[in-house]
Enzyme design. Structure first.
Site, PDB file in Angstrom:
ATOM      1  N   ASP A  58       0.865  -1.176   0.000  1.00 26.70           N
ATOM      2  CA  ASP A  58       0.000   0.000   0.000  1.00 26.70           C
ATOM      3  C   ASP A  58       0.910   1.238   0.000  1.00 26.70           C
ATOM      4  O   ASP A  58       2.133   1.143   0.120  1.00 26.70           O
ATOM      5  CB  ASP A  58      -0.969  -0.028   1.190  1.00 26.70           C
ATOM      6  CG  ASP A  58      -2.190   0.876   0.940  1.00 26.70           C
ATOM      7  OD1 ASP A  58      -2.154   1.662  -0.027  1.00 26.70           O
ATOM      8  OD2 ASP A  58      -3.163   0.805   1.706  1.00 26.70           O
TER       9      ASP A  58
HETATM   10  C1  BGC Z   1      -5.044   3.304   0.311  1.00 28.00           C
HETATM   11  C2  BGC Z   1      -5.346   2.302  -0.781  1.00 28.00           C
HETATM   12  C3  BGC Z   1      -5.256   2.948  -2.133  1.00 28.00           C
HETATM   13  C4  BGC Z   1      -3.888   3.573  -2.284  1.00 28.00           C
HETATM   14  C5  BGC Z   1      -3.665   4.226  -3.625  1.00 28.00           C
HETATM   15  C6  BGC Z   1      -3.786   4.102   0.042  1.00 28.00           C
HETATM   16  O1  BGC Z   1      -3.664   5.163   0.920  1.00 28.00           O
HETATM   17  O2  BGC Z   1      -4.940   2.634   1.549  1.00 28.00           O
HETATM   18  O3  BGC Z   1      -6.610   1.756  -0.564  1.00 28.00           O
HETATM   19  O4  BGC Z   1      -5.501   2.007  -3.122  1.00 28.00           O
HETATM   20  O5  BGC Z   1      -3.740   4.568  -1.290  1.00 28.00           O
HETATM   21  O6  BGC Z   1      -4.393   5.377  -3.773  1.00 28.00           O
END
Ligand code: BGC
Length: 758
Positions: free
Chosen positions: A284
């Site tokens: 993530d």
């Molecule tokens: C979130 C994810 C997301 C990623 C990309 C993160 O902060 O937890 O769910 O896909 O950002 O935007």
């Protein structure tokens, strides 16, 4: 005849298997050939996923993307919102890099791309897998027309804590329902052919247990038994893997003391070895460097741990790019591991067809013709109307009869930017339909809608800002709360019915939007109380990204329709339900607590040695100040019509081995409207070597019933449905007595007992 058909079928299957394996062989030959030409730096570049500065969804953003692309230091980029820009960057990458490897373009296409569907929690309330799949299909076809090949969806983090803001992004509290949704979403996005220009690769997230963050505080620690992981929290991720999901995103939280981004047991043992996942794993957003804050090492160490755990791609952290060479020289990671991670990413690109044509998803003509079309919007309107949950409807106040004078009041009534809810990265919120617009359209020349805002979303300016970030503002009205209220009362004076559009802002839920208080904001409670005090009938149209505590509202407001955040067509869809064009049929995928102190509150709990009574009883498992019941149970939702459930009938009460049990019920529409009903099957394993929940969802069917119509609904039960993971993590079932329950929700079930021997 039968034999020859079988023979033919077996030939077809062998031919298909042969052509698949020769396709695979060709792919591996291509990818391995490419790998042998790549330098170590180029391989590490493929593992690097910077964020575009178009739409920043995390605490930091990436810099110098073009320079890095040119130097072969980028494998993909995410959240660029323009087919022209994507095409340009793809061209730049293909033309300027030594090996001309195309980039992978990802985006958070969470509940629609430009045409926005309800937030996932709302989608789950449809309990309609074909509609859910259709929404993902439309999202994929729109996103792919705009250059996107990869979405960070579905999010299937099971949660029992509505304080957690990301409750809105998931499917609620149940593993069985969420697993079915995970499958439908993956099929919807990926179709049967990942290389088709209108399908995109799915990424199930956030693996794992992210929804069990302690106290509902985002990113917080989780601490859970393996038995609960395997029985409750893992199944939806596993279902996505079984459906062929192309990628998996690991979560921010730790599991047994090791953050998911560096957790070898989680990624390598469970995901890859036990579940046989063979796609790629992405971290993530800055999840890898965040392991430094978790306290398991410096930048160099945590990046090596992530690769060792089995993470292939580094989202925004940039540490794979800058540290792995040194770690390899020091013997902390191997070249074989780097090759494997790179190979997995190249395979994904190959399967998407990017090596055949890097621009296959960049079709400006398709983008102009196929995004946010009338057809997609009409589908979104229909899907949205299926997600609404009628929580209360005293004296059949709803639907509102033709010709009534309606006072529409509340901060969400004319809040265009808020209709799509959280995580609507690709949306053009200026196009969203507000409730004011939808209702005015809906009543046409037959009725009258007058409007007043009545209150700001929150009187506390700072709190209001936090709930309306990312362009989701609700322009603040500078008048005093009293002036706003007086205007609302004046508008209501002349009305036959008041519709109060209240609730949360779009960003009251979502990432980093945890709440410790789940009441309506005080400004809105005050307004609602004043509206009720007028003595006129009041319908509460509730906007929310999570279960709220509605104890006062349930006791005092005659009708409540939960509309979540229903997407770009929200206003029209809500009007369809309020005016009776559509009969609400949504059912809750998450229990609504009476108060925050009851959390975690979920229907499939254990019995304890001192079981829950109806009300307080000393030395039983209860509270002295509130009953154990939820305000609205899992699976609950009313209709404008009534459904009568007959008794549960079973094919036998004595079963043995792999026999099949058929359990059925007849449901009759006894009311005045045609409607849809979700018939739910629950099972309880009454006695075993280990304790089992008091009930577990094991089947559901959404059926349509005309006025006066009856249908017999059958559920087939096999021992497969009785299985669970025991203390040794063996997937087993035990002989004994089982309770079979069928009903319109988890509370109002009818039961029979059966005995099942081995
Ligand atoms: C979130 C994810 C997301 C990623 C990309 C993160 O902060 O937890 O769910 O896909 O950002 O935007």
């Amino acid at each position: 005849m039968k034999k020859s058909v079988l023979f033919l079928a077996s030939i077809v299957i062998s031919v298909l298997a042969f052509s698949q394996s020769s396709k695979d062989a060709k792919m591996h030959q291509f990818v391995n050939g490419l790998l042998t030409k790549m330098t170590l730096e180029e391989k590490l570049g493929q593992l690097n996923l910077p964020a575009s500065s178009d739409f920043v969804t995390g605490a930091v953003s990436s810099s110098d993307i073009a320079e890095k692309v040119k130097a072969g230091k980028v494998g993909g980029v995410f959240n660029i919102r323009s087919v022209t820009k994507i095409k340009e960057l793809q061209e730049f990458a293909v033309k300027n890099t030594r090996l001309h490897i195309p980039l992978l373009f990802g985006m958070d296409v969470i509940h629609g791309y430009r045409t926005i569907f309800p937030i996932p929690l709302g989608m789950s309330a449809t309990w309609d897998m074909s509609l859910i799949e259709k929404s993902a299909r439309i999202a994929a076809s729109e996103a792919s027309a705009d250059g996107i090949q990869w979405t960070f969806s579905p999010m299937v983090d099971l949660t029992r804590d509505p304080r957690w803001g990301r409750t809105s992004e998931g499917n609620g509290e149940d593993a069985f329902l969420s697993s079915a949704i995970a499958k439908a979403m993956v099929h919807g996005y990926q179709g049967d052919d990942l290389s088709a220009p209108n399908t995109i690769m799915s990424c199930v997230k956030h693996y794992a247990l992210y929804g069990a963050a302690e106290g509902g505080r985002d990113y917080n620690t989780t601490d859970m038994s393996r038995v609960s992981m395997y029985n409750n929290y893992f199944p939806p991720y596993k279902a996505a893997v079984e459906a062929g999901v192309g990628s998996v995103m690991v979560s921010f939280n730790e599991i047994d003391g090791v953050p998911a981004s560096g957790n070898k047991w989680l990624v390598d043992d469970v995901l890859r070895k036990q579940w046989k996942f063979n796609g790629f794993v992405v971290s993530d957003y800055t999840g890898i460097p965040e392991m430094m804050n978790h306290g398991i090492g410096d930048f160099q160490t945590v990046n090596a741990r992530a690769l060792n755990a089995g993470v292939d791609m580094d989202m925004v952290g940039e540490g794979f790019l800058t540290t792995l060479k040194k770690s390899m020289q020091e013997g902390k990671v191997t070249l074989a591991q780097i090759n494997k991670a790179c190979e997995r990413i190249l395979i994904a690109k190959y399967e998407l067809g990017l090596f055949d044509d890097p621009y296959r998803y960049c079709n400006e003509k398709r983008s102009a013709a196929e995004v946010f079309t009338d057809k997609n919007r009409a589908d979104a309107r229909e899907i949205a109307s299926q997600s609404f949950v009628l929580l209360k409807n005293n004296n059949n106040l709803l639907p509102i009869a033709k010709g009534k004078k309606i006072a529409l009041v509340g901060p969400l009534a004319n809040a265009k930017e808020n209709m799509t809810g959280t995580w609507s990265v690709g949306a053009d919120n200026t196009q969203s339909i507000t409730l004011l617009k939808g209702l005015t359209n809906g009543v046409g020349t037959f009725g009258k809608v007058s409007y007043a805002k009545g209150a700001n979303l929150d009187d506390d300016l700072e709190l209001e800002k936090r709930q309306t970030m990312f362009g989701k503002e609700i322009p603040r009205d500078g008048r005093t709360p009293e002036q706003l209220l007086q205007e609302a009362l004046a508008v209501s004076a002349d009305a036959d019915v008041i519709v109060a559009a209240l609730g949360e802002g779009a960003e009251s839920s979502g990432e980093s939007a945890s709440r410790s208080n789940l009441d309506l904001p005080a400004s809105q409670q005050k307004l609602l109380k004043a509206l009720i005090a007028t003595g006129k009938p009041v319908v509460l149209v509730l906007f929310n990204g999570r279960p709220l505590t509605l104890t006062w509202e349930d006791a005092n407001v005659p009708a409540i329709l939960d509309v979540w955040f229903a997407g770009s067509e929200a206003g029209d869809a809500i009007a369809d339900a309020l005016l009776g064009k559509v009969n609400p049929s949504g059912k809750l995928s998450m229990s609504f607590p009476q108060n925050v102190g009851q959390i975690p509150l979920y229907y499939n709990h254990k019995n304890t040695g001192r079981p829950l009574g109806k009300w307080f009883s000393k030395f039983q498992s209860n509270y002295i100040d509130v009953s154990n019941d939820p305000l609205y149970p899992f699976g609950y939702g009313l209709s404008y019509t009534n459904y009568e459930y007959g008794p549960v009938q079973v094919s036998s009460t004595q079963l043995k081995g792999n026999q099949k049990l058929s359990a059925s019920v007849t449901v009759k529409n006894t009311g005045k409207f045609p409607g849809k009903e979700v018939v739910q099957l629950y099972i309880r394993d009454i006695v075993g070597t280990e304790t089992r929940p008091v009930q577990e969802l094991k089947g559901f069917q959404k059926i349509a019933l005309a006025v006066g119509e009856s249908k017999k609904i059958d559920f087939e039960i096999t021992p497969e449905l009785l299985k669970y993971y025991n203390g040794d993590l063996k997937y087993i079932w035990e002989a004994g007595e089982f309770e079979i329950m069928i009903g319109p929700n988890s509370r109002d079930v009818k039961k029979v007992k059966v005995n099942w021997e081995k």
